[in-house]
Design a protein around this motif. Structure first.
Motif, PDB file in Angstrom:
ATOM      1  N   LEU A  81      -3.237  14.149  -8.637  1.00  0.00           N
ATOM      2  CA  LEU A  81      -4.587  13.943  -8.105  1.00  0.00           C
ATOM      3  C   LEU A  81      -5.188  12.647  -8.659  1.00  0.00           C
ATOM      4  O   LEU A  81      -5.867  11.915  -7.937  1.00  0.00           O
ATOM      5  N   GLY A  82      -4.913  12.374  -9.923  1.00  0.00           N
ATOM      6  CA  GLY A  82      -5.363  11.103 -10.496  1.00  0.00           C
ATOM      7  C   GLY A  82      -4.698   9.919  -9.817  1.00  0.00           C
ATOM      8  O   GLY A  82      -5.327   8.878  -9.590  1.00  0.00           O
ATOM      9  N   HIS A  83      -3.416  10.080  -9.490  1.00  0.00           N
ATOM     10  CA  HIS A  83      -2.689   9.025  -8.763  1.00  0.00           C
ATOM     11  C   HIS A  83      -3.312   8.786  -7.394  1.00  0.00           C
ATOM     12  O   HIS A  83      -3.523   7.637  -6.986  1.00  0.00           O
ATOM     13  N   LEU A  84      -3.634   9.867  -6.684  1.00  0.00           N
ATOM     14  CA  LEU A  84      -4.243   9.737  -5.363  1.00  0.00           C
ATOM     15  C   LEU A  84      -5.610   9.070  -5.460  1.00  0.00           C
ATOM     16  O   LEU A  84      -5.936   8.177  -4.670  1.00  0.00           O
ATOM     17  N   ARG A  85      -6.395   9.488  -6.435  1.00  0.00           N
ATOM     18  CA  ARG A  85      -7.726   8.889  -6.641  1.00  0.00           C
ATOM     19  C   ARG A  85      -7.603   7.402  -6.944  1.00  0.00           C
ATOM     20  O   ARG A  85      -8.291   6.567  -6.334  1.00  0.00           O
ATOM     21  N   MET A 111       0.828  -1.203   0.000  1.00  0.00           N
ATOM     22  CA  MET A 111       0.000   0.000   0.000  1.00  0.00           C
ATOM     23  C   MET A 111       0.868   1.261   0.000  1.00  0.00           C
ATOM     24  O   MET A 111       0.600   2.216  -0.746  1.00  0.00           O
ATOM     25  N   GLU A 112       1.894   1.272   0.844  1.00  0.00           N
ATOM     26  CA  GLU A 112       2.776   2.436   0.916  1.00  0.00           C
ATOM     27  C   GLU A 112       3.518   2.640  -0.398  1.00  0.00           C
ATOM     28  O   GLU A 112       3.687   3.769  -0.862  1.00  0.00           O
ATOM     29  N   THR A 113       3.951   1.539  -1.005  1.00  0.00           N
ATOM     30  CA  THR A 113       4.661   1.636  -2.278  1.00  0.00           C
ATOM     31  C   THR A 113       3.761   2.236  -3.348  1.00  0.00           C
ATOM     32  O   THR A 113       4.182   3.107  -4.132  1.00  0.00           O
ATOM     33  N   MET A 114       2.512   1.798  -3.373  1.00  0.00           N
ATOM     34  CA  MET A 114       1.581   2.314  -4.375  1.00  0.00           C
ATOM     35  C   MET A 114       1.309   3.796  -4.147  1.00  0.00           C
ATOM     36  O   MET A 114       1.217   4.582  -5.093  1.00  0.00           O
ATOM     37  N   MET A 115       1.207   4.214  -2.879  1.00  0.00           N
ATOM     38  CA  MET A 115       0.913   5.610  -2.570  1.00  0.00           C
ATOM     39  C   MET A 115       2.086   6.520  -2.941  1.00  0.00           C
ATOM     40  O   MET A 115       1.886   7.639  -3.409  1.00  0.00           O
ATOM     41  N   THR A 116       3.295   6.051  -2.747  1.00  0.00           N
ATOM     42  CA  THR A 116       4.467   6.917  -2.919  1.00  0.00           C
ATOM     43  C   THR A 116       5.127   6.784  -4.286  1.00  0.00           C
ATOM     44  O   THR A 116       6.000   7.571  -4.625  1.00  0.00           O
ATOM     45  N   THR A 117       4.709   5.782  -5.077  1.00  0.00           N
ATOM     46  CA  THR A 117       5.343   5.557  -6.375  1.00  0.00           C
ATOM     47  C   THR A 117       4.293   5.513  -7.472  1.00  0.00           C
ATOM     48  O   THR A 117       3.757   4.446  -7.799  1.00  0.00           O
ATOM     49  N   PRO A 118       3.968   6.662  -8.060  1.00  0.00           N
ATOM     50  CA  PRO A 118       2.954   6.669  -9.116  1.00  0.00           C
ATOM     51  C   PRO A 118       3.450   5.942 -10.358  1.00  0.00           C
ATOM     52  O   PRO A 118       4.634   5.996 -10.708  1.00  0.00           O
ATOM     53  N   GLY A 119       2.537   5.246 -11.020  1.00  0.00           N
ATOM     54  CA  GLY A 119       2.895   4.609 -12.281  1.00  0.00           C
ATOM     55  C   GLY A 119       3.106   5.659 -13.360  1.00  0.00           C
ATOM     56  O   GLY A 119       2.821   6.851 -13.183  1.00  0.00           O
ATOM     57  N   GLU A 120       3.602   5.204 -14.492  1.00  0.00           N
ATOM     58  CA  GLU A 120       3.900   6.126 -15.593  1.00  0.00           C
ATOM     59  C   GLU A 120       2.685   6.952 -15.991  1.00  0.00           C
ATOM     60  O   GLU A 120       2.801   8.131 -16.339  1.00  0.00           O
ATOM     61  N   LYS A 121       1.504   6.340 -15.907  1.00  0.00           N
ATOM     62  CA  LYS A 121       0.260   7.028 -16.294  1.00  0.00           C
ATOM     63  C   LYS A 121       0.013   8.269 -15.455  1.00  0.00           C
ATOM     64  O   LYS A 121      -0.603   9.237 -15.913  1.00  0.00           O
ATOM     65  N   PHE A 122       0.494   8.262 -14.199  1.00  0.00           N
ATOM     66  CA  PHE A 122       0.144   9.339 -13.263  1.00  0.00           C
ATOM     67  C   PHE A 122       1.328  10.232 -12.894  1.00  0.00           C
ATOM     68  O   PHE A 122       1.235  11.010 -11.951  1.00  0.00           O
ATOM     69  N   VAL A 123       2.431  10.134 -13.639  1.00  0.00           N
ATOM     70  CA  VAL A 123       3.608  10.935 -13.309  1.00  0.00           C
ATOM     71  C   VAL A 123       3.280  12.425 -13.301  1.00  0.00           C
ATOM     72  O   VAL A 123       3.770  13.184 -12.456  1.00  0.00           O
ATOM     73  N   ARG A 124       2.441  12.862 -14.239  1.00  0.00           N
ATOM     74  CA  ARG A 124       2.056  14.270 -14.315  1.00  0.00           C
ATOM     75  C   ARG A 124       0.628  14.498 -13.852  1.00  0.00           C
ATOM     76  O   ARG A 124       0.007  15.504 -14.192  1.00  0.00           O
ATOM     77  N   ASP A 125       0.110  13.570 -13.064  1.00  0.00           N
ATOM     78  CA  ASP A 125      -1.284  13.655 -12.613  1.00  0.00           C
ATOM     79  C   ASP A 125      -1.384  13.216 -11.151  1.00  0.00           C
ATOM     80  O   ASP A 125      -1.917  12.147 -10.847  1.00  0.00           O
TER      81      ASP A 125
END
Length: 213
Positions: free
Chosen positions: A86-90, A70-84
């Motif tokens: 809020l989308g990463h958080l959602r 869970m922590e890894t997912m929260m702190t490491t956005p995938g390529e899709k969300f590098v510039r997004d």
């Protein structure tokens, strides 16, 4: 070919963690002993102490099996969300809450953390570590919100401290309500609109803006 001692030790460690998860879930943390875990894992207490210093250490290792992904997912956005941000958080919150429904381990461990940790001593290592994780979680979310502000996804005058408290309390409250009474609503069905409602609040609530001097 015989398995290596290292593989056998890892298997024993995982069996102890599985047993601890089941015992803590069934009896609650305070009412469970290492002897109970040893019986459930079919190992000696000595085997438990070989892998874990004490009950606190065992509890922390059990939590880490769920917390680390869970922590890894929260702190490491995938390529899709590098510039997004809020989308990463959602995406992260929707995934986390759905995972609790679909993943029995996540559900049991979070049930233990939120509903079955009968802690009264604030100096207890388990209490101290849980508070550290809580603080780190808030800090990670605040950093994401600050990125979203910097990128124009949230108002420039958003009070990010208030915003993270509002968002975290709403979503953790949703999780806790469902863990307490899972038959009262379908978490997978409501999670997306409720996460969106929380984010809409960050965008639009005047009460979450910094007060002008």
């Amino acid at each position: 070919m015989a398995r290596s001692t290292k593989e056998e030790a890892l298997e024993t460690r995982n069996r102890i963690l599985d047993a601890a998860e089941e015992v803590f879930f069934t009896r609650g943390l305070a009412q469970s002993s290492l002897a109970d875990v040893a019986v459930a894992a079919d190992v000696t207490r000595g085997a438990i102490y070989w892998h874990f210093k004490n009950k606190s250490d065992l509890f922390e290792a059990m939590c880490e099996r769920v917390r680390l992904p869970m922590e890894t997912m929260m702190t490491t956005p995938g390529e899709k969300f590098v510039r997004d941000p809020l989308g990463h958080l959602r995406h992260t919150w929707i995934w986390l809450l759905r995972d609790v429904v679909d993943n029995p381990r996540s559900r049991r461990v979070l049930d233990i953390i939120f509903l079955k940790c009968e802690l009264v001593d604030h100096n207890d290592p388990i209490w101290v570590r849980q508070r550290e994780c809580h603080r780190e979680g808030l800090e990670n979310m605040k950093s994401i919100l600050e990125e979203a502000v910097a990128m124009g996804q949230l108002p420039a005058d958003l009070d990010t401290q208030l915003a993270v408290l509002s968002l975290h309390s709403s979503l953790v409250g949703l999780l806790t309500d469902w863990l307490f009474s899972p038959d009262s609503f379908d978490l997978k069905e409501v999670v997306e609109p409720l996460v969106d409602a929380c984010l809409d609040g960050l965008r639009n609530a005047p009460s979450l803006r910094r007060k002008k001097a």
